[in-house]
Design an enzyme around this catalytic site. Structure first.
Site, PDB file in Angstrom:
ATOM      1  N   TYR A   1     -14.740   0.638  -7.814  1.00 21.47           N
ATOM      2  CA  TYR A   1     -16.195   1.277  -7.770  1.00 21.47           C
ATOM      3  C   TYR A   1     -16.875   1.365  -9.085  1.00 21.47           C
ATOM      4  CZ  TYR A   1     -13.349   3.195  -3.820  1.00 21.47           C
ATOM      5  OH  TYR A   1     -12.657   3.405  -2.702  1.00 21.47           O
TER       6      TYR A   1
ATOM      7  N   LYS B   1       1.320  10.039   5.961  1.00 25.69           N
ATOM      8  CA  LYS B   1       1.198   8.464   6.008  1.00 25.69           C
ATOM      9  C   LYS B   1       2.320   8.060   5.617  1.00 25.69           C
ATOM     10  CE  LYS B   1      -3.836   7.970   6.514  1.00 25.69           C
ATOM     11  NZ  LYS B   1      -5.061   7.201   6.544  1.00 25.69           N
TER      12      LYS B   1
ATOM     13  N   GLU C   1       7.840  -7.007   1.576  1.00 23.29           N
ATOM     14  CA  GLU C   1       6.537  -7.056   2.220  1.00 23.29           C
ATOM     15  C   GLU C   1       5.610  -8.178   1.836  1.00 23.29           C
ATOM     16  OE1 GLU C   1       5.303  -5.220   4.445  1.00 23.29           O
ATOM     17  OE2 GLU C   1       6.111  -3.257   4.442  1.00 23.29           O
TER      18      GLU C   1
ATOM     19  N   LYS D   1       0.896  -1.273  -0.077  1.00 20.12           N
ATOM     20  CA  LYS D   1       0.105   0.111   0.122  1.00 20.12           C
ATOM     21  C   LYS D   1       0.915   1.123  -0.123  1.00 20.12           C
ATOM     22  CE  LYS D   1      -3.714   2.211   2.598  1.00 20.12           C
ATOM     23  NZ  LYS D   1      -4.609   2.203   3.816  1.00 20.12           N
TER      24      LYS D   1
ATOM     25  N   SER E   1      -9.816   5.515  -5.430  1.00 15.25           N
ATOM     26  CA  SER E   1     -10.771   6.643  -5.867  1.00 15.25           C
ATOM     27  C   SER E   1     -10.388   7.537  -6.986  1.00 15.25           C
ATOM     28  CB  SER E   1     -11.233   7.444  -4.519  1.00 15.25           C
ATOM     29  OG  SER E   1     -10.192   7.770  -3.858  1.00 15.25           O
TER      30      SER E   1
ATOM     31  N   LYS F   1      -2.093  -1.549  -3.801  1.00 17.53           N
ATOM     32  CA  LYS F   1      -3.028  -0.311  -3.861  1.00 17.53           C
ATOM     33  C   LYS F   1      -1.994   0.900  -4.038  1.00 17.53           C
ATOM     34  CE  LYS F   1      -6.223   2.252  -0.942  1.00 17.53           C
ATOM     35  NZ  LYS F   1      -7.011   2.184   0.263  1.00 17.53           N
TER      36      LYS F   1
ATOM     37  N   ARG G   1     -10.547   9.457   1.068  1.00 19.26           N
ATOM     38  CA  ARG G   1     -10.582  10.033   2.465  1.00 19.26           C
ATOM     39  C   ARG G   1     -11.446  11.161   2.590  1.00 19.26           C
ATOM     40  NH1 ARG G   1      -3.940  10.616   2.349  1.00 19.26           N
ATOM     41  NH2 ARG G   1      -3.478   8.401   2.768  1.00 19.26           N
TER      42      ARG G   1
END
Length: 323
Positions: free
Chosen positions: A314, A218, A234, A196, A275, A249, A206
């Site tokens: 979406y 972040k 990872e 991510k 998004s 992502k 968000r």
């Protein structure tokens, strides 16, 4: 030039193109992200045209319609009222909270629907971070993982099929697997947000959940967009800790990461068309510059071609209807 070799012969008709097609996209490859909120009304999301925060009753109906089109699962993202947000994010493991109630309602109405839940603290944390925040602004790793375990157990008790930790804390997959197994939830899968990235593509999401950090960013826990080898590290860690599915992502700008993890792991790969990716296609189509259905389909096909078994998008319901 040797004109006896003509690749166009395999493109000359729909029948031939169908037979030689290398990558196939079906509704069964799609997962439908759904936003939910308290109350009896739905709220359109201005930054994500065509999306809204669903009240519980309409969420159940929307998920049922998607499932009837062949979409196997949904993933839930809650908008938590401000008065329930705290520095310790305690609402995330409330058995009577919004997400557990939604899980129970979805499983009661649609027993064969796969319900996936987001495991992270940002919707519940008054600081807006995926982890607990120390007085000096540091994101606390191990203390966060302990809360994530409580959240995952809460979702499992409600009937979630898959928990999806999106927090990017170190060691959380092993801790979640141990907590779930100890509580006899060995059948609950873990879809780990393995790679991510600290991406600018998350902005509309968000805004939809009012989950942006109140201070800082972040970057101390999400990955640097410049890194590839780190994603493989990872992936190896999450696989060794007991993840069942590995996720990348965002999806579209990181097709190379999907492909490299696909080559490195035998686990199923998920990818999240986020998004910002969605909004760019919607905006281009609204301006008359793009054919929305065709571009959305092509973008999803590209993610499949890179190696993703499943795609969170979406566009899921819309594309499933087209397919």
């Amino acid at each position: 030039m040797n004109l006896s070799i003509r690749p166009r012969r395999n493109r000359q008709s729909p029948a031939i193109r169908d037979m030689v097609r290398e990558t196939v996209l079906t509704p069964g490859n799609l997962i439908y992200p759904l936003f939910l909120q308290e109350g009896d009304e739905n709220t359109p999301i201005s930054a994500m045209p065509g999306c809204q925060r669903w009240c519980l009753a309409d969420l159940v109906q929307e998920a049922g319609e998607a499932h009837a089109l062949g979409i196997p699962g949904v993933v839930l993202f809650p908008r938590i009222p401000d008065e329930l947000k705290t520095p310790g994010a305690e609402e995330c493991y409330n058995d009577d909270g919004l997400v557990p109630r939604a899980i129970r309602a979805l499983k009661a109405a649609h027993p064969t629907l796969m319900v996936i839940t987001d495991v992270a603290l940002d919707p519940y944390n008054s600081d807006g971070h995926d982890g607990l925040v120390a007085a000096d602004g540091r994101i606390l790793n191990d203390e966060t993982v302990a809360v994530l375990c409580q959240q995952a157990l809460c979702h499992a008790r409600a009937g979630a099929d898959i928990v999806a930790p999106s927090d990017m804390m170190d060691g959380r997959v092993a801790a979640l697997r141990a907590a779930l197994d100890h509580a006899d939830f060995t059948q609950v899968s873990i879809m780990s947000y393995t790679a991510k990235y600290a991406s600018a593509y998350y902005g509309p999401f968000r805004g939809a959940l009012d989950s942006a950090p109140k201070a800082g960013d972040k970057k101390t826990y999400q990955m640097d967009p410049a890194n590839t080898i780190e994603a493989l590290r990872e992936a190896a860690l999450d696989e060794s800790e007991g993840a069942d599915i590995l996720m990348v992502k965002p999806a579209g700008p990181y097709l190379d990461i999907i492909a490299r993890i696909r080559d490195a792991s035998t686990l199923p790969i998920a990818a999240y068309q986020v998004s910002g990716e969605y909004l760019m296609i919607k905006a281009g189509a609204a301006a008359g510059w793009l054919d929305e259905d065709k571009v959305a389909m092509e973008s999803l096909l590209g993610i499949r071609r890179a190696g993703a078994n499943m795609i969170l998008t979406y566009f899921a319901k819309k594309i499933a209807a087209v397919l």
